[in-house]
Design a protein around this motif. Structure first.
Motif, mmCIF file in Angstrom:
data_model
loop_
_atom_site.group_PDB
_atom_site.id
_atom_site.type_symbol
_atom_site.label_atom_id
_atom_site.label_comp_id
_atom_site.label_asym_id
_atom_site.label_seq_id
_atom_site.Cartn_x
_atom_site.Cartn_y
_atom_site.Cartn_z
ATOM 1 N N THR A 51 -14.260 1.906 -58.444
ATOM 2 C CA THR A 51 -13.239 1.556 -59.297
ATOM 3 C C THR A 51 -12.102 0.742 -58.662
ATOM 4 N N ILE A 52 -12.093 -0.409 -59.150
ATOM 5 C CA ILE A 52 -11.245 -1.498 -58.691
ATOM 6 C C ILE A 52 -10.032 -1.580 -59.638
ATOM 7 N N PHE A 53 -8.668 -1.501 -59.355
ATOM 8 C CA PHE A 53 -7.502 -1.830 -59.972
ATOM 9 C C PHE A 53 -6.881 -3.016 -59.509
ATOM 10 N N LEU A 54 -6.707 -3.961 -60.416
ATOM 11 C CA LEU A 54 -5.956 -5.224 -60.053
ATOM 12 C C LEU A 54 -4.677 -5.251 -60.734
ATOM 13 N N PHE A 55 -3.563 -5.402 -59.801
ATOM 14 C CA PHE A 55 -2.231 -5.339 -60.057
ATOM 15 C C PHE A 55 -1.875 -6.715 -60.421
ATOM 16 N N LYS A 56 -0.585 -6.989 -61.135
ATOM 17 C CA LYS A 56 0.038 -8.223 -61.507
ATOM 18 C C LYS A 56 0.415 -9.077 -60.442
ATOM 19 N N ASN A 57 0.628 -8.167 -59.306
ATOM 20 C CA ASN A 57 0.788 -9.179 -58.163
ATOM 21 C C ASN A 57 -0.203 -9.633 -57.381
ATOM 22 N N GLU A 58 -1.434 -9.689 -58.012
ATOM 23 C CA GLU A 58 -2.560 -10.320 -57.640
ATOM 24 C C GLU A 58 -3.453 -9.658 -56.266
ATOM 25 N N LYS A 59 -3.014 -8.390 -56.417
ATOM 26 C CA LYS A 59 -3.508 -7.533 -55.284
ATOM 27 C C LYS A 59 -4.630 -6.390 -55.783
ATOM 28 N N ALA A 60 -5.302 -5.973 -54.929
ATOM 29 C CA ALA A 60 -6.361 -4.861 -55.787
ATOM 30 C C ALA A 60 -6.467 -3.987 -54.776
ATOM 31 N N ILE A 61 -6.813 -2.613 -55.266
ATOM 32 C CA ILE A 61 -7.260 -1.370 -54.592
ATOM 33 C C ILE A 61 -8.628 -0.864 -55.162
ATOM 34 N N GLU A 62 -9.278 -0.281 -54.202
ATOM 35 C CA GLU A 62 -10.624 0.268 -54.606
ATOM 36 C C GLU A 62 -10.602 1.853 -54.415
ATOM 37 N N TYR A 63 -11.142 2.456 -55.356
ATOM 38 C CA TYR A 63 -11.316 3.872 -55.054
ATOM 39 C C TYR A 63 -12.859 3.962 -55.435
ATOM 40 N N LEU A 64 -13.370 4.823 -54.432
ATOM 41 C CA LEU A 64 -14.998 5.047 -54.230
ATOM 42 C C LEU A 64 -15.076 6.543 -54.764
ATOM 43 N N LYS A 65 -16.304 6.400 -55.567
ATOM 44 C CA LYS A 65 -16.599 7.904 -56.337
ATOM 45 C C LYS A 65 -17.381 8.832 -55.329
ATOM 46 N N GLN A 66 -17.416 10.045 -56.140
ATOM 47 C CA GLN A 66 -18.163 11.319 -55.716
ATOM 48 C C GLN A 66 -18.643 11.092 -54.187
ATOM 49 N N LYS A 67 -19.652 10.577 -54.041
ATOM 50 C CA LYS A 67 -20.390 10.766 -52.810
ATOM 51 C C LYS A 67 -19.483 10.056 -51.652
ATOM 52 N N ASP A 68 -18.486 9.518 -51.836
ATOM 53 C CA ASP A 68 -17.527 8.843 -50.890
ATOM 54 C C ASP A 68 -16.072 9.561 -50.955
ATOM 55 N N SER A 69 -16.093 10.684 -51.553
ATOM 56 C CA SER A 69 -14.820 11.258 -52.209
ATOM 57 C C SER A 69 -13.621 11.546 -51.085
ATOM 58 N N ASN A 70 -14.194 11.508 -49.926
ATOM 59 C CA ASN A 70 -13.331 11.770 -48.808
ATOM 60 C C ASN A 70 -12.644 10.548 -48.251
ATOM 61 N N GLN A 71 -13.161 9.436 -48.745
ATOM 62 C CA GLN A 71 -12.467 8.230 -48.258
ATOM 63 C C GLN A 71 -11.289 7.933 -49.021
ATOM 64 N N ASN A 72 -10.028 7.355 -48.406
ATOM 65 C CA ASN A 72 -9.153 7.100 -49.227
ATOM 66 C C ASN A 72 -9.026 5.805 -49.942
ATOM 67 N N PRO A 73 -8.430 5.327 -50.936
ATOM 68 C CA PRO A 73 -8.219 4.258 -51.735
ATOM 69 C C PRO A 73 -7.861 3.141 -50.507
ATOM 70 N N GLU A 74 -8.556 1.967 -50.792
ATOM 71 C CA GLU A 74 -8.332 0.707 -49.835
ATOM 72 C C GLU A 74 -7.794 -0.454 -50.684
ATOM 73 N N GLU A 75 -6.805 -1.145 -50.171
ATOM 74 C CA GLU A 75 -6.619 -2.315 -50.696
ATOM 75 C C GLU A 75 -7.743 -3.323 -50.215
ATOM 76 N N ILE A 76 -8.218 -4.198 -50.952
ATOM 77 C CA ILE A 76 -9.252 -5.163 -50.853
ATOM 78 C C ILE A 76 -8.474 -6.322 -50.195
ATOM 79 N N GLN A 77 -9.220 -6.567 -49.021
ATOM 80 C CA GLN A 77 -8.657 -7.594 -47.944
ATOM 81 C C GLN A 77 -9.442 -8.876 -48.210
ATOM 82 N N ILE A 78 -8.586 -9.739 -49.054
ATOM 83 C CA ILE A 78 -9.167 -11.049 -49.375
ATOM 84 C C ILE A 78 -7.649 -11.998 -49.440
ATOM 85 N N LYS A 79 -7.817 -12.939 -48.540
ATOM 86 C CA LYS A 79 -6.623 -13.775 -48.290
ATOM 87 C C LYS A 79 -6.133 -14.518 -49.596
#
Length: 381
Positions: A51-79
């Protein structure tokens, strides 16, 4: 501010904590350690694994589901500044304000499926590399260029990128599908619709249930290899089409006289398996979904999942029908609904002077709703 509401299968333990596996009634929640930018959500998109959340500041974070539940959400690194996010089955795509599309997925970049790269730069015609819109489908991605041409990339197992799947099962570079296109209509499914500049609708891809809407004579064609014109569509402006696994739903705006506002109606085609059509029988052409809930109301927006649909009306009613095995209709139980039913939402801070934009996105068994409260100046978004 945002009111964030969730119901369905809770596959995001990093996002929705201390809640049961199945959430059958809508609940409100906030991000843990909420930051200022996370109070201004612009868009979300979700698929099987992320699941990806896009914010009004034009940045986005990604949450991985179930099988990757131990991984913390990460900001998508696009310049570049992000304009839109779209998640498919096992692929993701990011549209930037500069008109580039960065994507990842095992059918997009098999050698490095977890790394974003610029797929728009692979378009052979350099005059077509500025992208206006992007959609993720069933292991495929569709690009609408500034010249109003559509390209497809990724899996072609069901001819969803408009080529015979026996000769071209996948493509790792964008291939021209159609010219003079005004809109793409897709979803987490393996069929797609394209609307041309003359308001003619074409479809191709998986059709085992008649979900491309070509009529009784084509219902046995399990895949439509070439983009084919869809006939017998009700008169009016096509606002949106969304694709479920066995069905498609279309929103048409019908012009009234000068003293009346335009009326919007929903039409569906395909198989009523899991009751995703809003009716109790198959429809191999687009036929109207009728309900007393729509009689004195108008439809603002709708969203389709794998086998269910949710609708938002002008009177702020949320209506749903279809598969409800995981509580994804928010009715408080897991009973399927073959016809539209109203869903009770938590009390929200509605205001006469505030526009409500609803983003309803889901896949097979996961469901999200976000209600964004924005000022009236954004009405045409």
């Amino acid at each position: 501010m945002n009111e964030i509401i969730f119901f369905g299968l809770n596959q995001n333990p990093k996002l929705i904590k201390n809640k049961p596996n199945k959430i059958t009634k809508p609940i409100q929640f906030k991000f843990e350690n909420e930051k200022e930018n996370e109070k201004q959500i612009k868009q979300i998109s979700t698929g099987f694994f992320s699941t990806i959340f896009l914010f009004k500041n034009e940045k986005a974070i990604e949450y991985l589901k179930q099988k990757d539940s131990n991984q913390n959400p990460e900001e998508i690194q696009i310049k570049e500044n992000i304009q839109k996010v779209t998640v498919g089955t096992e692929n993701e795509a990011i549209l930037t304000k500069e008109g580039n599309v960065f994507a990842k997925g095992k059918y997009i970049n098999p050698k490095n499926p977890n790394q974003f790269f610029n797929i728009s730069s692979l378009i052979e015609d350099t005059n077509d590399r500025i992208i206006e819109d992007v959609f993720s489908g069933w292991n495929s991605i569709y690009l609408l260029t500034s010249n109003q041409n559509v390209y497809g990339i990724g899996s072609n197992d069901y001819c969803q990128v408009n080529f015979d799947s026996e000769t071209l099962q996948k493509t790792e570079k964008p291939i021209l599908m159609m010219k003079n296109v005004s809109k793409i209509f897709s979803g987490n499914s393996s069929h797609v619709f394209l609307l041309n500049s003359n308001q003619e609708l074409f479809g191709c891809g998986y059709n085992s249930f008649g979900q491309v809407g070509l009529g009784e004579s084509r219902k046995k064609d399990w895949q439509i290899q070439k983009l084919t014109k869809i006939q017998n569509i009700s008169k009016g402006k096509i606002i949106d089409i969304q694709c479920g696994y066995t069905f498609s739903i279309m929103l048409i705006e019908i012009e009234k006289n000068q003293n009346q506002n335009p009326k919007r109606k929903l039409y569906s085609c395909g198989c009523h398996l899991y009751n995703g059509l809003g009716k109790n029988q198959n429809a191999y052409e687009f036929t109207e979904i009728k309900s007393s809930l729509f009689k004195n109301d108008n439809i603002l927006d709708f969203s389709v999942g794998n086998a269910h649909t949710l609708i938002l009306t002008s009177k702020k009613k949320l209506i749903g029908f279809g598969n409800n095995r995981y509580g994804q209709l928010g009715t408080g139980n897991t009973n399927e609904q073959s016809i539209p039913i109203q869903i009770k939402l938590p009390k929200l801070r509605f205001n006469e002077n505030i526009l409500i934009i609803i983003f309803l996105v889901d896949m097979k068994i996961h469901f999200f709703i976000i209600l964004l409260f924005l000022f009236p100046i954004l009405k045409k978004i």
